[in-house]
Design a protein around this motif. Structure first.
Motif, short mmCIF file in Angstrom:
data_model
loop_
_atom_site.label_atom_id
_atom_site.label_comp_id
_atom_site.label_asym_id
_atom_site.label_seq_id
_atom_site.Cartn_x
_atom_site.Cartn_y
_atom_site.Cartn_z
N ILE A 14 33.91 45.50 50.09
CA ILE A 14 34.30 45.84 48.73
C ILE A 14 33.31 45.22 47.76
CG2 ILE A 14 36.12 45.65 46.98
CD1 ILE A 14 38.14 45.49 49.27
N SER A 15 32.63 46.07 47.01
CA SER A 15 31.53 45.58 46.16
C SER A 15 31.89 45.54 44.67
CB SER A 15 30.29 46.46 46.35
OG SER A 15 30.58 47.80 45.98
N ASP A 16 33.05 46.07 44.29
CA ASP A 16 33.37 46.14 42.87
C ASP A 16 34.60 45.30 42.51
OD1 ASP A 16 35.12 47.75 44.27
OD2 ASP A 16 35.18 49.36 42.78
N PHE A 17 34.75 44.19 43.20
CA PHE A 17 35.87 43.27 42.93
C PHE A 17 35.33 41.85 43.00
CE2 PHE A 17 40.13 41.40 44.10
CZ PHE A 17 40.78 41.78 42.93
N PRO A 18 34.54 41.45 41.98
CA PRO A 18 33.77 40.21 42.06
C PRO A 18 34.54 38.96 41.62
CG PRO A 18 33.25 41.31 40.02
CD PRO A 18 34.26 42.19 40.73
N PHE A 19 35.78 38.83 42.08
CA PHE A 19 36.62 37.73 41.62
C PHE A 19 36.94 36.79 42.77
CE2 PHE A 19 37.74 41.58 39.16
CZ PHE A 19 37.21 41.19 37.94
N ALA A 20 36.83 35.50 42.50
CA ALA A 20 37.11 34.51 43.54
C ALA A 20 38.57 34.53 43.93
CB ALA A 20 36.73 33.11 43.04
N PRO A 21 38.87 34.48 45.22
CA PRO A 21 40.26 34.44 45.66
C PRO A 21 40.88 33.06 45.47
CG PRO A 21 38.82 34.31 47.55
CD PRO A 21 37.92 34.49 46.36
N HIS A 22 42.14 33.04 45.14
CA HIS A 22 42.93 31.81 45.07
C HIS A 22 44.19 32.03 45.89
CE1 HIS A 22 40.57 30.05 41.67
NE2 HIS A 22 40.35 31.33 41.43
N TYR A 23 44.72 30.94 46.44
CA TYR A 23 45.89 31.06 47.30
C TYR A 23 46.90 29.95 46.99
CZ TYR A 23 42.80 34.09 50.00
OH TYR A 23 41.93 35.09 50.38
N ARG A 24 48.17 30.30 47.12
CA ARG A 24 49.25 29.31 47.01
C ARG A 24 50.28 29.65 48.09
NH1 ARG A 24 50.99 25.23 43.43
NH2 ARG A 24 48.79 25.28 42.89
N GLU A 25 50.66 28.64 48.83
CA GLU A 25 51.62 28.85 49.90
C GLU A 25 53.04 28.57 49.40
OE1 GLU A 25 50.91 27.91 54.36
OE2 GLU A 25 52.04 26.19 53.58
N ILE A 26 53.96 29.44 49.76
CA ILE A 26 55.36 29.24 49.47
C ILE A 26 56.13 29.25 50.79
CG2 ILE A 26 55.19 30.31 47.18
CD1 ILE A 26 56.62 32.78 48.45
N ILE A 27 57.39 28.87 50.73
CA ILE A 27 58.24 28.85 51.92
C ILE A 27 59.42 29.77 51.68
CG2 ILE A 27 59.66 27.44 53.45
CD1 ILE A 27 57.87 25.07 52.76
#
Length: 301
Positions: A14-27
């Protein structure tokens, strides 16, 4: 609960989504399973938040043309992937999903980030989940921009939606990228279709996408009482609430009539009609951005 996670390699092309991923874990409160939620987080951390929530069967890629312009206006843009979609984890069984579970999961995620001063920008299931969050935590939200979605509280399903609900349940094939393309007026190119297919390497990842349409709370649905309680909040909501529905969506066209005049915050707002199909973020992202900025103003102004 068996939980699937789409490999990062599935998104590599995917070349047109130049955003850094972030993650948060839930339970998950019922099963104890850990669920990782992916989200985009762009712009100054101390700026007012615009929360862009996608629907079915898309992911935060849907907002790729809108994130930059809203950040440029001075806002912090957060765009999550609902559980079962995008880069977020995907419970493997349809029975793992429910409307209530999605509200619970996303509330836990939002509270973990401790977001406040939020303007919700939402469409499709982004509104069914997002508007419930507003109703449950009104103190965290300062405004709403609604397009092609709503908060059904019973009544019959529109014919176009009933057809879609049956297709999602019974069709042997469920080509997500092509489904989204057909929900636009402009049509999507092969790379865009591939980007929408990327979260689902095979059919086992599609449980959430398959089951979502059956959760929309029309007449007889178990969620109707929860919807009516949410509407009690919106019947008193006096913060800005702007409707920006499209002119070409057979499912939600005219849906603004359920809000304008009923919700106090709709008074005096520059409600507008956008040009396009159901996935208006693909057809008229500029119009949707203008609607957001009409509610929020410029954070730098």
């Amino acid at each position: 609960m068996k939980v699937l996670r789409t490999p990062d390699a599935a998104f590599a092309a995917i070349s047109d989504f130049p955003f850094a991923p972030h993650y948060r874990e839930i339970i998950d409160a019922k099963s104890g399973a850990r669920l990782r939620i992916h989200f985009i987080d762009e712009g100054p951390r101390d700026a007012p938040v615009v929360l862009m929530m996608h629907g079915e069967p898309s992911w935060s890629y849907l907002y790729r043309h809108m994130i930059g312009p809203v950040v440029e206006a001075g806002f912090r843009v957060i765009a999550p992937d609902l559980v079962g979609f995008g880069k977020s984890d995907k419970p493997a069984a349809k029975s793992d999903y429910s409307y209530a579970a999605h509200v619970r999961w996303m509330r836990q995620w939002l509270e973990a980030l401790d977001l406040t001063r939020i303007t919700l920008a939402c469409q499709d299931w982004g509104s069914l989940v997002g508007l419930r969050l507003v109703a449950e935590m009104p103190e965290r939200f300062s405004g709403v921009v609604l397009s092609n979605g709503g908060l059904p509280e019973g009544g019959p399903a529109p014919r176009a939606f009933a057809i879609w609900r049956a297709f999602s349940k019974w069709s042997p094939l469920f080509p997500i990228g092509k489904i989204i393309s057909k929900g636009t007026k402009r049509g999507l190119g092969p790379q865009e279709i591939a980007a929408y297919d990327a979260p689902f390497p095979d059919a086992s990842y599609k449980a959430g996408a398959r089951i979502f349409p059956s959760f929309v709370p029309f007449e007889g649905n178990v969620a109707v009482p929860d919807q009516k309680r949410a509407w009690e909040v919106f019947d008193r909501w006096d913060k800005p609430f702007l409707c920006a529905f499209s002119d070409g969506d057979p499912i939600t066209r005219g849906g603004e009539s359920r809000w304008i005049g009923r919700v106090p915050g709709t008074a005096g707002q520059p409600h507008c009609t956008l040009r396009g199909g159901h996935f208006i973020q693909e057809d008229d992202p500029e119009g949707f951005v203008a609607a957001i900025l009409a509610v929020t103003g410029s954070a730098r102004g």
